[in-house]
Design an enzyme around this catalytic site. Structure first.
Site, mmCIF file in Angstrom:
data_model
loop_
_atom_site.group_PDB
_atom_site.id
_atom_site.type_symbol
_atom_site.label_atom_id
_atom_site.label_comp_id
_atom_site.label_asym_id
_atom_site.label_seq_id
_atom_site.Cartn_x
_atom_site.Cartn_y
_atom_site.Cartn_z
ATOM 1 N N GLU A 48 0.868 -1.177 0.000
ATOM 2 C CA GLU A 48 0.000 0.000 0.000
ATOM 3 C C GLU A 48 0.903 1.225 0.000
ATOM 4 O O GLU A 48 1.586 1.490 0.995
ATOM 5 C CB GLU A 48 -0.903 -0.059 1.239
ATOM 6 C CG GLU A 48 -2.100 0.823 1.156
ATOM 7 C CD GLU A 48 -2.930 0.632 -0.108
ATOM 8 O OE1 GLU A 48 -3.305 -0.512 -0.419
ATOM 9 O OE2 GLU A 48 -3.183 1.643 -0.794
ATOM 10 N N SER A 49 0.895 1.949 -1.114
ATOM 11 C CA SER A 49 1.851 3.055 -1.252
ATOM 12 C C SER A 49 1.644 4.146 -0.197
ATOM 13 O O SER A 49 2.615 4.753 0.262
ATOM 14 C CB SER A 49 1.779 3.639 -2.659
ATOM 15 O OG SER A 49 0.462 3.959 -3.001
ATOM 16 N N CYS A 79 4.283 -2.717 -8.486
ATOM 17 C CA CYS A 79 2.952 -2.282 -8.055
ATOM 18 C C CYS A 79 3.035 -1.051 -7.148
ATOM 19 O O CYS A 79 3.350 0.029 -7.634
ATOM 20 C CB CYS A 79 2.204 -3.450 -7.422
ATOM 21 S SG CYS A 79 0.418 -3.204 -7.440
ATOM 22 N N ARG A 99 -3.424 5.238 -9.702
ATOM 23 C CA ARG A 99 -3.527 4.167 -8.701
ATOM 24 C C ARG A 99 -4.847 3.417 -8.863
ATOM 25 O O ARG A 99 -5.826 3.970 -9.320
ATOM 26 C CB ARG A 99 -3.470 4.752 -7.294
ATOM 27 C CG ARG A 99 -2.119 5.276 -6.909
ATOM 28 C CD ARG A 99 -2.146 5.796 -5.481
ATOM 29 N NE ARG A 99 -2.465 4.738 -4.531
ATOM 30 C CZ ARG A 99 -2.889 4.966 -3.293
ATOM 31 N NH1 ARG A 99 -3.066 6.183 -2.862
ATOM 32 N NH2 ARG A 99 -3.153 3.956 -2.481
ATOM 33 N N ILE A 126 -2.776 -6.901 -8.847
ATOM 34 C CA ILE A 126 -3.593 -6.828 -7.625
ATOM 35 C C ILE A 126 -3.837 -5.354 -7.301
ATOM 36 O O ILE A 126 -2.912 -4.644 -6.930
ATOM 37 C CB ILE A 126 -2.895 -7.515 -6.434
ATOM 38 C CG1 ILE A 126 -2.586 -8.983 -6.773
ATOM 39 C CG2 ILE A 126 -3.769 -7.429 -5.172
ATOM 40 C CD1 ILE A 126 -1.765 -9.712 -5.730
ATOM 41 N N HIS A 162 2.961 -8.139 -10.371
ATOM 42 C CA HIS A 162 3.783 -8.729 -9.307
ATOM 43 C C HIS A 162 4.550 -9.952 -9.805
ATOM 44 O O HIS A 162 4.071 -11.075 -9.629
ATOM 45 C CB HIS A 162 2.875 -9.206 -8.165
ATOM 46 C CG HIS A 162 2.271 -8.121 -7.352
ATOM 47 N ND1 HIS A 162 2.841 -7.640 -6.203
ATOM 48 C CD2 HIS A 162 1.128 -7.422 -7.525
ATOM 49 C CE1 HIS A 162 2.083 -6.692 -5.687
ATOM 50 N NE2 HIS A 162 1.031 -6.539 -6.473
ATOM 51 N N GLU A 164 6.918 -11.382 -8.454
ATOM 52 C CA GLU A 164 7.325 -12.202 -7.298
ATOM 53 C C GLU A 164 6.225 -13.165 -6.861
ATOM 54 O O GLU A 164 6.458 -14.033 -6.033
ATOM 55 C CB GLU A 164 7.755 -11.292 -6.131
ATOM 56 C CG GLU A 164 6.655 -10.647 -5.318
ATOM 57 C CD GLU A 164 5.959 -9.468 -6.020
ATOM 58 O OE1 GLU A 164 6.252 -9.214 -7.206
ATOM 59 O OE2 GLU A 164 5.104 -8.826 -5.388
HETATM 60 N N1 GLN Z 1 -3.395 -0.327 -4.622
HETATM 61 C C1 GLN Z 1 -2.103 -0.229 -4.008
HETATM 62 C C2 GLN Z 1 -1.651 1.230 -3.867
HETATM 63 O O1 GLN Z 1 -2.302 2.079 -4.362
HETATM 64 C C3 GLN Z 1 -1.081 -1.020 -4.787
HETATM 65 C C4 GLN Z 1 -1.468 -2.464 -4.791
HETATM 66 C C5 GLN Z 1 -0.325 -3.422 -4.798
HETATM 67 O O2 GLN Z 1 0.846 -3.066 -4.555
HETATM 68 N N2 GLN Z 1 -0.623 -4.671 -5.032
HETATM 69 O O3 GLN Z 1 -0.654 1.496 -3.263
#
Ligand code: GLN
Length: 184
Positions: A48-49, A79, A99, A126, A162, A164
């Site tokens: 989550e940024s 991501c 985002r 995701i 992702h 990973e």
């Molecule tokens: N939705 C997340 C964000 O805005 C990113 C999602 C993720 O890293 N899988 O930071």
């Protein structure tokens, strides 16, 4: 070679497993003491940024990380890690990002698609972002339905998906061989 993995929250353990599988050592960064260890590259994972941003500021990591990247430390952001490098966050990459770009319905999905320099790879998204604008110095490495989902600017590599979370270690190998080792 040793790669630092930002481990404040999100999918950092999976990145260290990927590196282990390709025989590359890594260590986790949770604070400034961890950060000060010698390193040849940095991975910023998904997560989550907003939370990651708050923690790097609280831990005094924002400026050291930004300066290191601007001074050429190779970095791979996945991501939320991609979002962290954009104009609104660390600001080291000349990209504008949307985002949660796929909305709620298509929040998470998998596909197989081509990435330049690698070939066809599995891509797991995701609640992913995509890049809406990129500077001339940014090379687009993958586009999905007209949206940029992987890119490189000098020693900075980002994917909206992702790598990973799949079995395929190709993107990590690409980062290590082409960016950290500079194509040697
Ligand atoms: N939705 C997340 C964000 O805005 C990113 C999602 C993720 O890293 N899988 O930071």
């Amino acid at each position: 070679m040793k790669i630092a993995i930002l481990a404040l929250q999100g999918a950092f353990a999976e990145h260290s497993e990927m590196l282990q599988r390709i025989g590359v050592e890594s260590f986790l960064v949770r604070n400034i003491d961890d950060w000060q260890q010698p390193k040849d590259g940095l991975i910023i994972p998904g997560g989550e940024s907003t939370a990651m941003m708050r923690i790097i500021r609280d831990e005094g990591l924002f400026t050291p990380i930004r300066d290191a990247i601007l001074n050429g430390l190779p970095v791979f952001g996945t991501c939320a890690g991609l979002i962290m490098l954009d104009h609104e966050h660390l600001g080291t990459m000349d990209i504008t990002v949307k985002r949660n770009a796929y909305g709620r319905q298509l929040g998470s999905f998998r596909t197989v698609h081509t990435m330049k320099g690698i070939g066809e790879i599995p891509m797991t998204f995701i609640r992913a972002p995509y890049i809406t604008a990129a500077g001339d110095n940014v090379e687009v490495l993958a586009e999905l339905n007209g949206h940029i989902v992987a890119a490189q600017q000098g020693s900075q590599l980002v994917t909206a998906f992702h790598p990973e979370l799949n079995n395929d270690t190709c993107v990590h190998e690409f980062f290590v061989k082409n960016i950290v080792n500079g194509g040697d």
